[in-house]
Design a protein around this motif. Structure first.
Motif, PDB file in Angstrom:
ATOM      1  N   ILE A   6       0.327  -0.208  -6.778  1.00  0.00           N
ATOM      2  CA  ILE A   6       0.798   0.384  -5.525  1.00  0.00           C
ATOM      3  C   ILE A   6       2.226   0.916  -5.701  1.00  0.00           C
ATOM      4  O   ILE A   6       3.156   0.153  -6.029  1.00  0.00           O
ATOM      5  CB  ILE A   6       0.749  -0.657  -4.388  1.00  0.00           C
ATOM      6  CG1 ILE A   6      -0.696  -1.098  -4.154  1.00  0.00           C
ATOM      7  CG2 ILE A   6       1.346  -0.092  -3.109  1.00  0.00           C
ATOM      8  CD1 ILE A   6      -0.851  -2.215  -3.137  1.00  0.00           C
ATOM      9  N   LEU A   8       4.609   1.798  -3.657  1.00  0.00           N
ATOM     10  CA  LEU A   8       5.657   1.213  -2.818  1.00  0.00           C
ATOM     11  C   LEU A   8       6.157  -0.105  -3.406  1.00  0.00           C
ATOM     12  O   LEU A   8       7.360  -0.390  -3.385  1.00  0.00           O
ATOM     13  CB  LEU A   8       5.130   0.991  -1.392  1.00  0.00           C
ATOM     14  CG  LEU A   8       6.131   0.410  -0.389  1.00  0.00           C
ATOM     15  CD1 LEU A   8       7.365   1.294  -0.272  1.00  0.00           C
ATOM     16  CD2 LEU A   8       5.477   0.227   0.978  1.00  0.00           C
ATOM     17  N   THR A 135       7.521   2.442   5.480  1.00  0.00           N
ATOM     18  CA  THR A 135       6.202   3.046   5.678  1.00  0.00           C
ATOM     19  C   THR A 135       5.363   2.813   4.430  1.00  0.00           C
ATOM     20  O   THR A 135       5.877   2.389   3.388  1.00  0.00           O
ATOM     21  CB  THR A 135       6.338   4.549   5.956  1.00  0.00           C
ATOM     22  OG1 THR A 135       7.083   5.154   4.875  1.00  0.00           O
ATOM     23  CG2 THR A 135       7.089   4.793   7.260  1.00  0.00           C
ATOM     24  N   GLU A 136       4.074   3.079   4.509  1.00  0.00           N
ATOM     25  CA  GLU A 136       3.150   2.648   3.450  1.00  0.00           C
ATOM     26  C   GLU A 136       3.272   3.446   2.155  1.00  0.00           C
ATOM     27  O   GLU A 136       2.899   2.955   1.083  1.00  0.00           O
ATOM     28  CB  GLU A 136       1.708   2.720   3.964  1.00  0.00           C
ATOM     29  CG  GLU A 136       1.424   1.707   5.066  1.00  0.00           C
ATOM     30  CD  GLU A 136       0.127   2.007   5.792  1.00  0.00           C
ATOM     31  OE1 GLU A 136      -0.861   2.327   5.113  1.00  0.00           O
ATOM     32  OE2 GLU A 136       0.113   1.926   7.034  1.00  0.00           O
ATOM     33  N   GLU A 137       3.746   4.643   2.225  1.00  0.00           N
ATOM     34  CA  GLU A 137       3.841   5.468   1.032  1.00  0.00           C
ATOM     35  C   GLU A 137       5.261   5.422   0.456  1.00  0.00           C
ATOM     36  O   GLU A 137       6.243   5.366   1.198  1.00  0.00           O
ATOM     37  CB  GLU A 137       3.477   6.921   1.357  1.00  0.00           C
ATOM     38  CG  GLU A 137       2.088   7.098   1.955  1.00  0.00           C
ATOM     39  CD  GLU A 137       0.992   6.635   1.014  1.00  0.00           C
ATOM     40  OE1 GLU A 137       1.161   6.779  -0.216  1.00  0.00           O
ATOM     41  OE2 GLU A 137      -0.037   6.125   1.498  1.00  0.00           O
ATOM     42  N   ALA A 138       5.356   5.431  -0.869  1.00  0.00           N
ATOM     43  CA  ALA A 138       6.670   5.510  -1.509  1.00  0.00           C
ATOM     44  C   ALA A 138       7.343   6.814  -1.104  1.00  0.00           C
ATOM     45  O   ALA A 138       6.705   7.874  -1.068  1.00  0.00           O
ATOM     46  CB  ALA A 138       6.515   5.439  -3.020  1.00  0.00           C
ATOM     47  N   SER A 139       8.635   6.732  -0.784  1.00  0.00           N
ATOM     48  CA  SER A 139       9.358   7.924  -0.329  1.00  0.00           C
ATOM     49  C   SER A 139      10.851   7.716  -0.516  1.00  0.00           C
ATOM     50  O   SER A 139      11.323   6.584  -0.671  1.00  0.00           O
ATOM     51  CB  SER A 139       9.075   8.194   1.153  1.00  0.00           C
ATOM     52  OG  SER A 139       9.602   7.153   1.959  1.00  0.00           O
ATOM     53  N   ASN A 142      12.185   5.456   2.225  1.00  0.00           N
ATOM     54  CA  ASN A 142      11.987   4.037   1.927  1.00  0.00           C
ATOM     55  C   ASN A 142      12.991   3.542   0.891  1.00  0.00           C
ATOM     56  O   ASN A 142      13.559   2.455   1.011  1.00  0.00           O
ATOM     57  CB  ASN A 142      10.571   3.788   1.423  1.00  0.00           C
ATOM     58  CG  ASN A 142       9.551   3.695   2.549  1.00  0.00           C
ATOM     59  OD1 ASN A 142       9.906   3.469   3.704  1.00  0.00           O
ATOM     60  ND2 ASN A 142       8.284   3.881   2.214  1.00  0.00           N
ATOM     61  N   GLU A 167      -1.845  -1.742   1.730  1.00  0.00           N
ATOM     62  CA  GLU A 167      -3.289  -1.665   1.951  1.00  0.00           C
ATOM     63  C   GLU A 167      -3.997  -2.197   0.725  1.00  0.00           C
ATOM     64  O   GLU A 167      -3.487  -2.101  -0.396  1.00  0.00           O
ATOM     65  CB  GLU A 167      -3.703  -0.196   2.231  1.00  0.00           C
ATOM     66  CG  GLU A 167      -5.169   0.010   2.543  1.00  0.00           C
ATOM     67  CD  GLU A 167      -5.675  -0.773   3.744  1.00  0.00           C
ATOM     68  OE1 GLU A 167      -5.993  -1.989   3.558  1.00  0.00           O
ATOM     69  OE2 GLU A 167      -5.736  -0.207   4.849  1.00  0.00           O
TER      70      GLU A 167
END
Length: 550
Positions: A6, A8, A135-139, A142, A167
């Protein structure tokens, strides 16, 4: 190298690595598997597994207390992170950089009846320096939130919360990183420089200056500054046992000095200037005194916070004590005053009465503490639990080579043992932990820990209940009091010691403590010395002690 699949999770781990957060306390669980996999499989991190979440957080707190750097504690979703809250609040009020990294369900799984979900975002809002709700996606957003959290834990000296939604699937791994976090350099705001000349003028004309030292780390205040304070005839320095500050002229037994004061004595001792440095004050008597007999000036020296404990705060110097004194003492002069000499005369008189009283009393909590403090070895770390133990410890002198710690941020009994274990592991020093029975049994899962050093020693004062409540005003010997306040019990630590592979010694009088002392110190594995004192006599002996001092 093994990494969680994952992205993130990879970002969190790589940023912790880049920002030199190296100690990770992991509470076993499933939702935090991506984080656990990443941290545990990277040799940069030192990882610990502590099952009980409350204990895990206090264990991390103890490590952070010693290294003065952020320590992370990582948990699964749901109620797990709520069990971190006592340590989180302690970190906030004790200014310790604790980093909670909580795994969470995805946002669309919250409040729909899915298992093991609660509203995790901002759950520590009232006591958190910063909340990084990812949030759930790497960015990049974040990445920045994670870095800001770690930066503020250090610069603001307190706990932060990073909430990380994952998830399923959770356990998949890869051998190469798929993200490269964007790293940024953050800087603290520069505080405006204060001209100390006007304050030095007030100091130079004041005949009575009281310096009150609360909790401080060892060597936090340079000894030459402490010496200047201790040798000024117009200055009385009062220290708590957690101050870790020493000078022959310092008053180390505050309650012993001021409890017998008459109203005239209080008025004579009322300072013109009060200077406070360090953390929370244990002594209720000094707080009551200063709230009633307020100084004209109250200055607090701390680079971050200033609590108006005595309802008379006039100036907060937002700087480290050493920086303050370096400039301030260059502007001050010594003036003639009998403020210190009078205080030292009272100290000598009270010390003589102290010795007279202790020589004639029966075995009790007070007598046990006298016996213990007279025998503590030099160059150890002393950890003390809350309620009665820290208050009794205030009444006895302690060698300047001994480092003293106590969780006085929230003054709770709930994690004292685990904090002491985490601190002992990192310090490497022989550690003696003094605790009461209620605190010890309440935190007994602290012993369910694979990292307890061999030189960790517990002194357990077992008086059969919450003895502190017998000392407080309003105590009445009733069934309601015994059941709901004092929590009377017949428990001992003998079987706990056996279960957790501790050596066990017991004492029921001073001669038993003396007879077991060398065995206690020489034990080659963790040891509990359980001292049984009389349940109903302790409060009477302590209250009579303060009367006798007059």
């Amino acid at each position: 190298m093994i990494y969680p699949k994952i992205p993130l999770a990879q970002s969190v781990i790589e940023i912790c690595k880049a920002k030199e957060l190296h100690h990770i306390v992991i509470s076993p669980g499933s939702r935090n598997a991506p984080l656990t996999i990443g941290f545990a499989n990277n040799s940069v991190f030192t990882c610990y597994s502590v099952v009980d979440e409350r204990c895990a957080a206090f264990f991390a707190l103890g490590i952070a207390q010693q290294i003065k750097k952020p320590v992370a504690v990582v948990c699964t979703s749901g109620s797990a992170l709520l069990n971190y809250y006592p340590a989180f609040a302690e970190a906030f009020y004790n200014e310790i950089p604790l980093v909670v990294i909580s795994a969470d369900r995805p946002h669309d799984k919250i409040d729909i009846g899915d298992g093991q979900t609660i509203r995790q975002e901002n759950v520590y809002l009232n006591h958190s320096i910063y909340n990084a709700n990812l949030t759930e996606e790497a960015s990049q957003e974040n990445d920045f939130k994670i870095q800001e959290a770690l930066f503020l834990a250090v610069s603001k000296k307190g706990p932060v919360h990073i909430n990380v939604p994952f998830e399923e699937p959770l356990y998949e791994t890869v051998e190469e990183l798929t993200v490269k976090p964007v790293l940024v350099e953050l800087f603290s705001d520069q505080k405006a420089k204060i001209d100390l000349s006007a304050f030095a003028d007030i100091w130079n004309t004041s005949l009575k200056k009281l310096v009150l030292l609360g909790g401080n780390y060892p060597n936090e205040i340079e000894q030459n500054f402490l010496n200047q304070l201790g040798e000024d005839h117009s200055v009385v320095v009062m220290t708590e046992v957690t101050s870790n500050a020493h000078h022959p002229n310092f008053i180390t037994n505050i309650d012993t000095i001021i409890t017998p004061f008459s109203e005239e004595n209080f008025k004579d001792f009322q300072p013109d200037i009060l200077v406070t440095i360090g953390g929370m004050i244990v002594s209720k008597r000094i707080k009551a005194f200063l709230r009633k007999y307020k100084p004209e000036e109250h200055w607090h020296i701390d680079e971050l916070r200033a609590y108006n404990t005595f309802d008379c705060l006039t100036q907060h110097f937002e700087m480290k004590p050493n920086v303050f004194f370096e400039e301030f003492f260059s502007k001050t002069i010594r003036i003639e005053s009998d403020y210190l000499s009078q205080a030292l005369a009272i100290r000598e008189y009270r010390n003589n009465k102290h010795q007279d009283y202790l020589s004639q009393i029966a075995f009790s909590d007070l007598k046990a503490f006298e016996t213990i403090f007279a025998r503590l070895p030099k160059n150890i770390q002393l950890q003390i639990s809350n309620s009665s133990p820290i208050r009794y410890a205030q009444l006895f002198p302690i060698d300047k080579s001994i480092e003293v710690y106590c969780n006085r941020g929230t003054s709770g009994i709930d994690g004292s043992t685990t904090t002491a274990i985490g601190a002992s592991l990192i310090s490497g020093k022989p550690t003696v932990f003094i605790t009461g029975d209620i605190s010890f049994f309440y935190d007994s899962n602290a012993l369910w820990n694979n990292y307890i050093p061999k030189n960790f020693k517990i002194i357990l004062i077992n008086n059969g209940g919450g003895g502190i409540f017998r000392i407080l005003p309003g105590h009445q010997e009733t069934e309601t009091f015994n059941k709901y306040f004092e929590t009377s019990h017949k428990l001992t630590a003998e079987h706990l010691a056996k279960m957790y592979n501790f050596s066990y010694l017991e004492a029921k009088k001073s001669s038993d403590i003396e007879a077991n002392w060398e065995l206690f110190l020489a034990s080659e594995k963790p040891v509990i010395l359980e001292i049984f004192t009389p349940e109903k006599e302790n409060n009477f002996i302590l209250l009579e002690y303060f009367k006798f001092l007059g």
